[in-house]
Design a protein around this motif. Structure first.
Motif, short mmCIF file in Angstrom:
data_model
loop_
_atom_site.label_atom_id
_atom_site.label_comp_id
_atom_site.label_asym_id
_atom_site.label_seq_id
_atom_site.Cartn_x
_atom_site.Cartn_y
_atom_site.Cartn_z
N ARG A 1 0.83 -1.21 0.00
CA ARG A 1 0.00 0.00 0.00
C ARG A 1 0.86 1.26 0.00
NH1 ARG A 1 -5.57 -1.29 3.45
NH2 ARG A 1 -5.85 -3.39 2.57
N ALA A 2 2.00 1.21 0.67
CA ALA A 2 2.90 2.37 0.64
C ALA A 2 3.44 2.59 -0.77
CB ALA A 2 4.05 2.16 1.62
N ILE A 3 3.83 1.50 -1.44
CA ILE A 3 4.33 1.62 -2.82
C ILE A 3 3.24 2.15 -3.73
CG2 ILE A 3 5.05 0.27 -4.83
CD1 ILE A 3 6.81 -1.37 -3.00
N ASN A 4 2.02 1.64 -3.59
CA ASN A 4 0.93 2.12 -4.43
C ASN A 4 0.65 3.61 -4.20
OD1 ASN A 4 0.40 -0.26 -5.83
ND2 ASN A 4 -1.01 -1.03 -4.26
N TYR A 5 0.70 4.04 -2.94
CA TYR A 5 0.50 5.46 -2.65
C TYR A 5 1.61 6.28 -3.30
CZ TYR A 5 -0.13 9.93 -0.44
OH TYR A 5 -0.32 11.28 -0.24
N ALA A 6 2.84 5.83 -3.12
CA ALA A 6 3.98 6.57 -3.67
C ALA A 6 3.88 6.69 -5.18
CB ALA A 6 5.28 5.89 -3.27
N LYS A 7 3.55 5.59 -5.86
CA LYS A 7 3.46 5.62 -7.32
C LYS A 7 2.38 6.58 -7.78
CE LYS A 7 3.79 1.89 -9.80
NZ LYS A 7 5.03 2.13 -10.54
N SER A 8 1.27 6.63 -7.06
CA SER A 8 0.17 7.50 -7.46
C SER A 8 0.43 8.97 -7.14
CB SER A 8 -1.13 7.05 -6.79
OG SER A 8 -1.09 7.26 -5.39
N HIS A 9 1.52 9.24 -6.42
CA HIS A 9 1.87 10.62 -6.06
C HIS A 9 3.26 11.00 -6.58
CE1 HIS A 9 -1.60 9.96 -3.49
NE2 HIS A 9 -1.69 11.27 -3.39
N GLU A 10 3.64 10.40 -7.70
CA GLU A 10 4.83 10.80 -8.46
C GLU A 10 6.14 10.61 -7.70
OE1 GLU A 10 4.37 14.63 -10.29
OE2 GLU A 10 2.22 14.35 -10.52
N MET A 11 6.17 9.62 -6.83
CA MET A 11 7.41 9.23 -6.19
C MET A 11 8.02 8.05 -6.95
SD MET A 11 6.27 9.43 -2.18
CE MET A 11 7.87 8.85 -1.61
N GLN A 12 9.34 7.91 -6.86
CA GLN A 12 10.00 6.73 -7.40
C GLN A 12 9.89 5.60 -6.40
OE1 GLN A 12 13.83 7.68 -9.55
NE2 GLN A 12 13.69 9.52 -8.29
N THR A 13 9.77 4.37 -6.89
CA THR A 13 9.58 3.23 -5.99
C THR A 13 10.60 2.13 -6.27
OG1 THR A 13 7.90 2.32 -7.48
CG2 THR A 13 7.13 3.68 -5.65
N LEU A 14 11.20 1.63 -5.19
CA LEU A 14 12.19 0.56 -5.25
C LEU A 14 11.75 -0.55 -4.29
CD1 LEU A 14 15.38 2.78 -4.85
CD2 LEU A 14 14.15 2.26 -6.97
N ALA A 15 12.20 -1.78 -4.55
CA ALA A 15 11.83 -2.89 -3.68
C ALA A 15 12.97 -3.89 -3.54
CB ALA A 15 10.58 -3.59 -4.19
N PHE A 16 13.25 -4.29 -2.30
CA PHE A 16 14.10 -5.44 -1.98
C PHE A 16 13.14 -6.59 -1.65
CE2 PHE A 16 17.96 -3.05 0.08
CZ PHE A 16 18.23 -2.43 -1.13
N LEU A 17 13.23 -7.69 -2.40
CA LEU A 17 12.27 -8.78 -2.24
C LEU A 17 12.98 -10.12 -2.10
CD1 LEU A 17 9.90 -7.61 -5.13
CD2 LEU A 17 9.70 -7.08 -2.68
N GLY A 18 12.20 -11.17 -1.83
CA GLY A 18 12.73 -12.52 -1.75
C GLY A 18 11.80 -13.49 -2.46
N GLY A 19 12.18 -14.77 -2.46
CA GLY A 19 11.36 -15.80 -3.09
C GLY A 19 11.20 -15.55 -4.57
N ASN A 20 9.95 -15.49 -5.03
CA ASN A 20 9.68 -15.19 -6.44
C ASN A 20 9.28 -13.73 -6.65
OD1 ASN A 20 7.07 -15.03 -5.49
ND2 ASN A 20 6.30 -16.77 -6.67
N GLY A 21 9.41 -12.92 -5.60
CA GLY A 21 9.08 -11.50 -5.68
C GLY A 21 7.67 -11.18 -5.25
N GLY A 22 6.81 -12.18 -5.18
CA GLY A 22 5.45 -11.97 -4.70
C GLY A 22 4.69 -10.92 -5.50
N LYS A 23 3.73 -10.30 -4.86
CA LYS A 23 2.88 -9.30 -5.50
C LYS A 23 3.65 -8.01 -5.83
CE LYS A 23 -1.19 -10.83 -2.90
NZ LYS A 23 -2.19 -10.45 -1.86
N MET A 24 4.75 -7.78 -5.13
CA MET A 24 5.44 -6.50 -5.28
C MET A 24 6.38 -6.44 -6.46
SD MET A 24 6.28 -5.77 -1.26
CE MET A 24 7.38 -4.42 -1.62
N LYS A 25 6.73 -7.58 -7.04
CA LYS A 25 7.79 -7.58 -8.06
C LYS A 25 7.45 -6.72 -9.26
CE LYS A 25 6.30 -11.89 -10.27
NZ LYS A 25 6.69 -13.27 -10.60
#
Length: 210
Positions: free
Chosen positions: A139-163
């Protein structure tokens, strides 16, 4: 406690196998994600260069990693490098805000709310999730994307929903317990900080010795 010979050999084998597996994971990240690591460093350095900031969030061990990395940016990473503070905020650090948010808005909304409070267009949000499925981070990433912020993610496994949500994602290909993924995440974070210091002209990234 005295171990028998067979048990001692078994424990020693476990230590060697675990360290070798952890090293192999880092080699896989180096092979698969070096370009993404550099891109993350370039995006964060570019944001700092233009007066923007970095927000970081995650849960559990990833919350600790958020605070760890934010502190090394705001205070100091290498004691030999005397450079200005860099504006990084761990959204995990304010227990009053986190508990109020969980109580009043539901825990899944706490990081999005804090991103709303601190984030501005052009800022960078780094979400950390060993599963890639942490709803509070999503939800934080979705808010950031909708407000013109850049978004980065450190993930594991297959990346899940966030990849596929973040602008740039790094996936540590480890499933199961979060431990080995978290070890890679903090190593990746340290490399990014070294690169940022280099890109901003504070100090060249150190060359590891063979």
């Amino acid at each position: 406690m005295n171990l028998g010979a067979a048990e001692r050999m078994s424990q020693l084998e476990h230590i060697v196998n675990t360290l070798n597996y952890a090293a192999d994971l880092k080699r896989r990240v180096a092979q698969d994600s070096a370009a993404e690591i550099l891109e993350m460093a370039e995006r964060i350095a570019g944001a700092f260069r233009t007066g923007k900031k970095l927000l970081i969030c995650g849960n559990g061990g990833s919350a600790s990693d958020s605070q760890h990395l934010a502190t090394e940016l705001t205070i100091r990473y290498r004691s030999s490098v005397n450079r200005p503070a860099m504006p990084a905020i761990a959204l995990t650090a304010d227990t009053s805000a986190l508990t109020a948010g969980a109580n009043d808005l539901g825990y899944d909304n706490v990081f999005a709310r804090l991103t709303e409070a601190y984030g501005n267009p052009g800022d960078v949000l780094l979400g950390i999730s060993t599963s890639g499925n942490s709803e509070s981070v999503i939800r934080a990433i979705n808010y950031a994307k909708s407000h013109e912020m850049q978004t980065l993610a450190f993930l594991g496994g297959n990346g899940g929903k966030m990849k596929d949500l973040a602008d740039v994602s790094i996936i540590v290909p480890h499933t199961g317990a979060a431990d080995r993924t978290q070890e890679c995440h903090i190593a990746i974070g340290h490399i990014i900080i070294e690169l940022i210091e280099d890109l901003l002209g504070y100090a060249p990234a150190p060359k590891p010795k063979a």
